[in-house]
Design a protein around this motif. Structure first.
Motif, PDB file in Angstrom:
ATOM      1  N   ALA A  86       7.825  63.709  48.347  1.00  0.00           N
ATOM      2  CA  ALA A  86       8.274  62.697  47.870  1.00  0.00           C
ATOM      3  C   ALA A  86       9.632  63.139  46.970  1.00  0.00           C
ATOM      4  CB  ALA A  86       7.571  61.682  47.065  1.00  0.00           C
ATOM      5  N   ALA A  87       9.133  64.080  46.201  1.00  0.00           N
ATOM      6  CA  ALA A  87      10.312  64.754  45.486  1.00  0.00           C
ATOM      7  C   ALA A  87      11.555  65.438  46.225  1.00  0.00           C
ATOM      8  CB  ALA A  87       9.942  65.931  44.426  1.00  0.00           C
ATOM      9  N   MET A  88      11.126  65.786  47.495  1.00  0.00           N
ATOM     10  CA  MET A  88      12.485  66.252  48.357  1.00  0.00           C
ATOM     11  C   MET A  88      13.058  65.102  48.966  1.00  0.00           C
ATOM     12  SD  MET A  88      11.856  69.328  47.512  1.00  0.00           S
ATOM     13  CE  MET A  88      12.964  70.410  48.315  1.00  0.00           C
ATOM     14  N   ALA A 120      12.734  67.806  42.001  1.00  0.00           N
ATOM     15  CA  ALA A 120      13.644  68.717  42.750  1.00  0.00           C
ATOM     16  C   ALA A 120      14.577  69.280  41.830  1.00  0.00           C
ATOM     17  CB  ALA A 120      14.546  67.751  43.773  1.00  0.00           C
ATOM     18  N   PHE A 121      15.079  70.475  42.144  1.00  0.00           N
ATOM     19  CA  PHE A 121      16.104  71.063  41.295  1.00  0.00           C
ATOM     20  C   PHE A 121      15.890  71.553  40.054  1.00  0.00           C
ATOM     21  CE2 PHE A 121      18.188  67.810  43.861  1.00  0.00           C
ATOM     22  CZ  PHE A 121      18.298  68.495  45.029  1.00  0.00           C
ATOM     23  N   TYR A 122      14.394  71.387  39.484  1.00  0.00           N
ATOM     24  CA  TYR A 122      13.990  71.828  38.319  1.00  0.00           C
ATOM     25  C   TYR A 122      13.663  73.400  38.513  1.00  0.00           C
ATOM     26  CZ  TYR A 122      13.777  67.980  35.318  1.00  0.00           C
ATOM     27  OH  TYR A 122      13.939  66.850  34.392  1.00  0.00           O
ATOM     28  N   GLU A 123      13.779  74.302  37.646  1.00  0.00           N
ATOM     29  CA  GLU A 123      13.375  75.800  37.691  1.00  0.00           C
ATOM     30  C   GLU A 123      12.047  75.788  36.384  1.00  0.00           C
ATOM     31  OE1 GLU A 123      15.934  78.818  38.101  1.00  0.00           O
ATOM     32  OE2 GLU A 123      17.058  77.648  39.976  1.00  0.00           O
ATOM     33  N   LEU A 124      11.364  76.760  36.434  1.00  0.00           N
ATOM     34  CA  LEU A 124      10.374  76.956  35.370  1.00  0.00           C
ATOM     35  C   LEU A 124      10.608  76.416  34.085  1.00  0.00           C
ATOM     36  CD1 LEU A 124       7.343  77.655  35.330  1.00  0.00           C
ATOM     37  CD2 LEU A 124       8.165  80.007  34.590  1.00  0.00           C
ATOM     38  N   GLU A 125      11.813  76.881  33.638  1.00  0.00           N
ATOM     39  CA  GLU A 125      12.354  76.524  32.005  1.00  0.00           C
ATOM     40  C   GLU A 125      12.292  74.916  32.010  1.00  0.00           C
ATOM     41  OE1 GLU A 125      13.174  78.225  29.411  1.00  0.00           O
ATOM     42  OE2 GLU A 125      12.265  79.983  30.165  1.00  0.00           O
ATOM     43  N   TYR A 175       3.516  69.928  55.016  1.00  0.00           N
ATOM     44  CA  TYR A 175       3.994  70.682  53.851  1.00  0.00           C
ATOM     45  C   TYR A 175       5.051  71.534  54.038  1.00  0.00           C
ATOM     46  CZ  TYR A 175       3.493  72.814  49.142  1.00  0.00           C
ATOM     47  OH  TYR A 175       3.775  73.448  47.924  1.00  0.00           O
ATOM     48  N   LEU A 176       4.772  72.469  55.040  1.00  0.00           N
ATOM     49  CA  LEU A 176       5.593  73.672  55.499  1.00  0.00           C
ATOM     50  C   LEU A 176       7.059  72.939  55.924  1.00  0.00           C
ATOM     51  CD1 LEU A 176       3.270  76.015  57.102  1.00  0.00           C
ATOM     52  CD2 LEU A 176       4.915  76.233  54.638  1.00  0.00           C
ATOM     53  N   ASP A 177       7.032  71.588  56.417  1.00  0.00           N
ATOM     54  CA  ASP A 177       8.482  71.155  56.954  1.00  0.00           C
ATOM     55  C   ASP A 177       9.224  70.914  55.811  1.00  0.00           C
ATOM     56  OD1 ASP A 177       7.999  71.289  59.760  1.00  0.00           O
ATOM     57  OD2 ASP A 177       7.713  68.942  60.028  1.00  0.00           O
ATOM     58  N   THR A 178       8.743  70.872  54.690  1.00  0.00           N
ATOM     59  CA  THR A 178       9.916  70.381  53.418  1.00  0.00           C
ATOM     60  C   THR A 178      10.694  71.865  53.188  1.00  0.00           C
ATOM     61  OG1 THR A 178       7.986  71.192  51.930  1.00  0.00           O
ATOM     62  CG2 THR A 178       8.433  68.729  52.407  1.00  0.00           C
ATOM     63  N   ARG A 179      10.170  72.888  53.573  1.00  0.00           N
ATOM     64  CA  ARG A 179      10.610  74.199  53.547  1.00  0.00           C
ATOM     65  C   ARG A 179      11.531  74.368  54.597  1.00  0.00           C
ATOM     66  NH1 ARG A 179       7.257  72.723  49.435  1.00  0.00           N
ATOM     67  NH2 ARG A 179       6.744  74.442  48.122  1.00  0.00           N
ATOM     68  N   ARG A 180      11.270  73.848  55.782  1.00  0.00           N
ATOM     69  CA  ARG A 180      11.918  74.164  57.039  1.00  0.00           C
ATOM     70  C   ARG A 180      13.027  73.372  57.284  1.00  0.00           C
ATOM     71  NH1 ARG A 180       7.202  73.672  60.180  1.00  0.00           N
ATOM     72  NH2 ARG A 180       6.843  75.923  59.974  1.00  0.00           N
ATOM     73  N   GLY A 205      15.871  71.478  54.857  1.00  0.00           N
ATOM     74  CA  GLY A 205      16.427  71.281  53.693  1.00  0.00           C
ATOM     75  C   GLY A 205      15.680  71.591  52.487  1.00  0.00           C
ATOM     76  N   THR A 206      14.961  72.573  52.126  1.00  0.00           N
ATOM     77  CA  THR A 206      14.210  73.180  51.044  1.00  0.00           C
ATOM     78  C   THR A 206      15.195  73.191  49.694  1.00  0.00           C
ATOM     79  OG1 THR A 206      12.601  74.636  50.397  1.00  0.00           O
ATOM     80  CG2 THR A 206      14.495  75.753  51.449  1.00  0.00           C
ATOM     81  N   ALA A 207      14.490  73.042  48.729  1.00  0.00           N
ATOM     82  CA  ALA A 207      15.353  73.255  47.612  1.00  0.00           C
ATOM     83  C   ALA A 207      14.480  73.689  46.265  1.00  0.00           C
ATOM     84  CB  ALA A 207      16.083  71.752  47.031  1.00  0.00           C
ATOM     85  N   PRO A 208      14.957  74.406  45.395  1.00  0.00           N
ATOM     86  CA  PRO A 208      14.056  74.658  44.318  1.00  0.00           C
ATOM     87  C   PRO A 208      13.476  73.483  43.679  1.00  0.00           C
ATOM     88  CG  PRO A 208      16.338  75.592  44.133  1.00  0.00           C
ATOM     89  CD  PRO A 208      16.206  74.625  45.180  1.00  0.00           C
ATOM     90  N   HIS A 209      12.169  73.712  43.381  1.00  0.00           N
ATOM     91  CA  HIS A 209      11.536  72.335  42.815  1.00  0.00           C
ATOM     92  C   HIS A 209      10.315  72.794  41.978  1.00  0.00           C
ATOM     93  CE1 HIS A 209       9.471  72.570  46.510  1.00  0.00           C
ATOM     94  NE2 HIS A 209       8.446  71.977  45.976  1.00  0.00           N
ATOM     95  N   ALA A 210       9.925  71.910  41.025  1.00  0.00           N
ATOM     96  CA  ALA A 210       8.789  72.538  40.042  1.00  0.00           C
ATOM     97  C   ALA A 210       7.990  71.160  39.684  1.00  0.00           C
ATOM     98  CB  ALA A 210       9.374  73.192  38.892  1.00  0.00           C
ATOM     99  N   GLY A 211       6.887  71.192  39.143  1.00  0.00           N
ATOM    100  CA  GLY A 211       6.049  70.157  38.777  1.00  0.00           C
ATOM    101  C   GLY A 211       4.862  70.555  38.015  1.00  0.00           C
ATOM    102  N   PHE A 212       4.235  69.623  37.376  1.00  0.00           N
ATOM    103  CA  PHE A 212       2.799  70.049  36.644  1.00  0.00           C
ATOM    104  C   PHE A 212       1.972  68.965  37.151  1.00  0.00           C
ATOM    105  CE2 PHE A 212       5.660  68.250  33.586  1.00  0.00           C
ATOM    106  CZ  PHE A 212       5.013  67.321  32.870  1.00  0.00           C
ATOM    107  N   GLY A 213       0.616  69.149  36.509  1.00  0.00           N
ATOM    108  CA  GLY A 213      -0.460  68.020  36.503  1.00  0.00           C
ATOM    109  C   GLY A 213      -1.157  68.134  35.069  1.00  0.00           C
ATOM    110  N   LEU A 214      -1.101  66.821  34.539  1.00  0.00           N
ATOM    111  CA  LEU A 214      -1.706  66.586  33.377  1.00  0.00           C
ATOM    112  C   LEU A 214      -2.876  65.793  33.532  1.00  0.00           C
ATOM    113  CD1 LEU A 214      -1.583  65.948  30.287  1.00  0.00           C
ATOM    114  CD2 LEU A 214      -0.463  64.024  30.595  1.00  0.00           C
ATOM    115  N   GLY A 215      -3.951  66.194  32.919  1.00  0.00           N
ATOM    116  CA  GLY A 215      -5.370  65.608  33.028  1.00  0.00           C
ATOM    117  C   GLY A 215      -5.235  64.618  32.056  1.00  0.00           C
ATOM    118  N   PHE A 216      -5.225  63.192  32.565  1.00  0.00           N
ATOM    119  CA  PHE A 216      -5.113  62.113  31.516  1.00  0.00           C
ATOM    120  C   PHE A 216      -6.297  62.146  30.451  1.00  0.00           C
ATOM    121  CE2 PHE A 216      -5.491  57.308  30.821  1.00  0.00           C
ATOM    122  CZ  PHE A 216      -4.341  57.348  30.233  1.00  0.00           C
ATOM    123  N   GLU A 217      -7.580  62.318  30.907  1.00  0.00           N
ATOM    124  CA  GLU A 217      -8.682  62.092  29.910  1.00  0.00           C
ATOM    125  C   GLU A 217      -8.417  63.402  29.010  1.00  0.00           C
ATOM    126  OE1 GLU A 217      -8.883  61.519  33.055  1.00  0.00           O
ATOM    127  OE2 GLU A 217      -9.544  59.403  33.181  1.00  0.00           O
TER     128      GLU A 217
END
Length: 469
Positions: A222-224, A258-263, A423-428, A430-442
């Motif tokens: 979805a982010a892509m 999309a377009f987020y790097e680690l920083e 999943y690999l199709d996103t890289r195939r 129009g791939t783009a740098p992207h980043a994300g994270f998971g927060l455990g709600f509880e």
RNA sequence: GCUUCCUUAGCUCAGCCGGUUAGAGCAUCUGACUGUUAAUCAGAGGGUCCCUGGUUCGAGCCCAGGAGGGAGCGCCA
């Protein structure tokens, strides 16, 4: 003319006195004498109770007899300034109707007496269907709601789109732990293949399916397209984890940009967590004050501290150096290349830096296949946010956007690429740098409420050997 | 899953070295008291001492097995 029902919260904060009001709620306590009775009523709108005053002579004896701890009442009366000292307003009752009686001999939640500890959190877990009626769980559940709402508020205000990722998944390649199988095949004599295994081609979905352990891979899709998205949904892990920080069914928030790097990812995670803590402090002061006074006198200080200070950012390699030169002796040795133990994380957060820590650039071998390789080829652009008391609250990374490198990592780590063709199709394409994270709600709710067991911050906890209610 | 601790009244807990009929506070019930604030005062009722087996003249207490729960660890969010 009939009077509309007011919430206890509305009445306690009302400036309009000397008027007719109607209030409904559950009785916390009743005390008094043969002439006057005081009934503490709570309807969940606030942690505070409304004092209802009843002239005993004006009410039939049978009515007041049924006004016991736990019963439900509807009260009409006059909202007035209180004659007593413990509250500013109270209701002088003119009509009391008991909507639901409670046998006090059997009702397990009774008020505790002076100097008494009262019912324990462990005992309340056995009666999870009634524990929302306690001050503690009322406060926790209101905070849980507020934090959930704050999460949507935060992302919506910043142009993120809420994406619903599937709860039933056909891939078991996500690598985040043991999964719960979903099937409609009969438990007795399921269809078998020629080599004697269960034939999932005859199952509901025509293949083996499980409950999701993460929405991340779908979130990336979805982010892509939408740019920045987040998921917020239930997550299931069939691990036999018996700790105060794990559940088999929990809720997770997973932003993907999309377009987020680690920083950028770290900046977002830190700003997000601070926003949520501030949001809770602003919206739930009474509940937090109660939790602070009852369970943990440092809770409010700790929450303010998190808002006021930058998280400490350092690489895994730097952390290993600090741990190796630490005077403290650890049960497990620290070695570059192995994952940090809880004791190591706790030392960094609670002893060395004394503030939240973001660890980055872990060795590639101890992290997931989808994380982006660093230039040196030894580490990946991972980040873990570590909080005092609960350890890892967020885990995330910049994702590997290169198809070749991703395929190579999958091969190295024995992740079946054919199953993840989509999943690999996103890289195939129009791939783009992207980043994300998971927060455990509880885990977030744990931190904000100061509770110490994750089973006490979800209404009906699911953990090994327990699926009651 | 591993380690360790715990399980006695509705709740929170005492229970001595293995010795008569197992205790307290709160809660509940009854009574007293004209404004209480975790109300107060007086009285009453309330027990499969987690389960099973064993040792012993005798087990809440010792031993073995089991169940349930907590904490630490692992896995992770």
């Amino acid at each position: 003319m009939s009077v509309r029902r007011s919430s206890v919260e509305a009445l306690l904060t009302s400036q309009e006195l000397d008027r007719e009001v109607l209030v409904k709620g559950w009785v916390r306590t009743r005390r008094g004498n043969k002439y006057v009775q005081f009934i503490a009523v709570n309807d969940g709108s606030t942690i505070n109770n409304l004092q209802v005053v009843a002239d005993a002579e004006k009410f039939p004896e049978e009515t007041l007899k049924d006004v016991t701890t736990g019963s439900c009442v509807s009260v009409k009366g006059r909202l007035v300034a209180s004659q007593g000292k413990g509250q500013t307003v109270e209701v002088q009752a003119t009509e009391i109707e008991v909507l639901g009686k409670t046998d006090p001999e059997v009702y397990p939640i009774q008020r505790r007496g002076a100097g008494q500890q009262g019912i324990s959190l462990e005992e309340l877990r056995k009666i999870a269907h009634l524990r929302p009626r306690t001050n503690t769980f009322g406060a926790v559940l209101r905070l849980r709601h507020t934090l959930a709402f704050g999460i949507h508020q935060y992302f919506n205000d910043r142009g993120f789109f809420y994406v619903h990722t599937p709860i039933i998944t056909g891939s078991d390649a996500e690598g985040a732990g043991q999964m719960f199988r979903v099937t409609t095949l009969p438990d007795q004599n399921p269809p078998l293949t020629e080599d004697g295994k269960v034939d999932y081609s005859q199952d509901f979905f025509g293949k083996s399916t499980n409950l999701t352990v993460s929405g991340q891979l779908e979130g990336e899709l979805a982010a892509m397209a939408l740019g920045q998205i987040y998921t917020f949904g239930p997550t299931f892990r069939a691990e036999n984890s018996n700790t105060p920080r794990h559940l088999a069914e929990f809720w997770m928030i997973e932003p993907e940009m999309a377009f987020y790097e680690l920083e950028d990812n770290m900046d977002l995670a830190e700003d997000f967590l601070k926003y949520l803590v501030r949001y809770a402090l602003e919206r739930c002061p009474a509940d937090l004050q109660f939790l602070n006074d009852t369970y943990d006198k440092e809770l409010l200080n700790r929450l303010r501290f998190v808002i006021d200070n930058d998280f400490q950012r350092l690489t895994y390699t730097e952390a290993v150096d600090i741990l190796k030169s630490a005077k403290q002796k650890f049960e497990f040795p620290v070695d570059w290349g192995t994952d940090l133990q809880s004791e190591h994380e706790r030392y960094l957060v609670e002893k060395h830096f004394k503030k939240p820590v973001i660890l980055t650039n872990y060795p590639k071998d101890i992290k997931a296949f989808y994380m982006k390789l660093d230039e040196d080829g030894r580490t990946v652009r991972a980040m873990d946010v570590l909080f005092p008391g609960i350890g890892e609250i967020i885990g995330g990374s910049q994702r590997e956007e290169s198809l070749e490198k991703l395929e190579q990592r999958m091969q190295e780590m024995h992740v079946p690429a054919e199953e993840l063709w989509w999943y690999l199709d996103t890289r195939r394409f129009g791939t783009a740098p992207h980043a994300g994270f998971g927060l455990g709600f509880e885990r977030l709710v744990l931190f904000v409420t100061g509770m110490t067991n994750i089973r006490d911050v979800i209404p009906f906890p699911r953990f090994p050997k327990n699926a009651e209610f």
